[in-house]
Design a protein around this motif. Structure first.
Motif, PDB file in Angstrom:
ATOM      1  N   TYR A 124       1.284  -1.150  -0.183  1.00  0.00           N
ATOM      2  CA  TYR A 124      -0.001  -0.117  -0.160  1.00  0.00           C
ATOM      3  C   TYR A 124       1.149   1.177   0.117  1.00  0.00           C
ATOM      4  CZ  TYR A 124      -3.620   3.251   1.335  1.00  0.00           C
ATOM      5  OH  TYR A 124      -4.690   4.396   0.992  1.00  0.00           O
ATOM      6  N   THR A 125      -0.007   1.665  -0.789  1.00  0.00           N
ATOM      7  CA  THR A 125       1.106   3.635  -0.685  1.00  0.00           C
ATOM      8  C   THR A 125       0.644   4.096  -0.116  1.00  0.00           C
ATOM      9  OG1 THR A 125       2.463   2.690  -2.785  1.00  0.00           O
ATOM     10  CG2 THR A 125       2.675   5.082  -2.669  1.00  0.00           C
ATOM     11  N   ARG A 134       5.930   3.741   1.148  1.00  0.00           N
ATOM     12  CA  ARG A 134       5.335   2.467   0.864  1.00  0.00           C
ATOM     13  C   ARG A 134       5.620   1.358   1.424  1.00  0.00           C
ATOM     14  NH1 ARG A 134       5.705  -2.096  -2.566  1.00  0.00           N
ATOM     15  NH2 ARG A 134       4.529  -3.662  -3.835  1.00  0.00           N
ATOM     16  N   TYR A 189       5.350  -3.013   2.156  1.00  0.00           N
ATOM     17  CA  TYR A 189       4.912  -4.251   1.348  1.00  0.00           C
ATOM     18  C   TYR A 189       4.657  -5.437   2.763  1.00  0.00           C
ATOM     19  CZ  TYR A 189       9.618  -4.111  -0.168  1.00  0.00           C
ATOM     20  OH  TYR A 189      10.767  -4.019   0.275  1.00  0.00           O
TER      21      TYR A 189
END
Length: 149
Positions: free
Chosen positions: A87-88, A104, A106
């Motif tokens: 998710y950014t 971001r 991850y």
């Protein structure tokens, strides 16, 4: 996500995989021990999936481990090879204070699930190299963050 698979393949388990106590040392795999031939299993009508366990060089070893299709195992499988979730974050209040333009986070996983693999002790993607050096299926998990200022 990356799914892979294979059908109609076979692998010849040899040397270290089909000989428990290879070179008069080591241990037997659990599947070798559980499936081994014993007079008691025969008398009880139990399923035999492996020859009698012998020490290398014994008289019965020559007959127990002859090359044959008995040692061929299917390498058909389906696998979730890789998945990455991330998710950014852009323009959040805490980011402006820290002078972060983008963040971001991850998580990545490799070799997560394997289905329909008849021989769990080896990686079904491994090729038959003709040696006894076989490696188990390994999983890897990676967690990270990319920060841009």
């Amino acid at each position: 996500m990356l799914f892979i698979g294979k059908s109609k393949g076979s692998f010849n388990i040899n040397n270290g995989m089909n000989h428990p106590f290879v070179k008069n040392a080591g241990n037997a795999f659990q599947w070798q021990f559980d499936g081994r031939w014993t007079p008691e299993k025969v008398a009880n009508g139990e399923k035999i999936t492996f020859p009698r366990a012998t020490i290398a060089g014994s008289a019965s070893e020559a007959n127990n481990y002859q090359n044959s299709d008995f040692w061929l195992v299917s390498t058909a499988f389906k696998k979730l090879k890789n998945i990455e979730l991330g998710y950014t974050f852009n323009n959040y209040g805490f980011m402006k204070k820290a002078r972060i333009s983008s963040l971001r986070i991850y998580a990545n996983g490799n070799n997560l699930f394997t289905w329909d693999n008849d021989f769990d002790e080896i990686d079904p993607e491994q090729t038959d190299s003709g040696t006894s050096y076989l490696f188990p299926l390994t999983r890897a998990f990676v967690f990270g963050a990319n920060i841009r200022f």
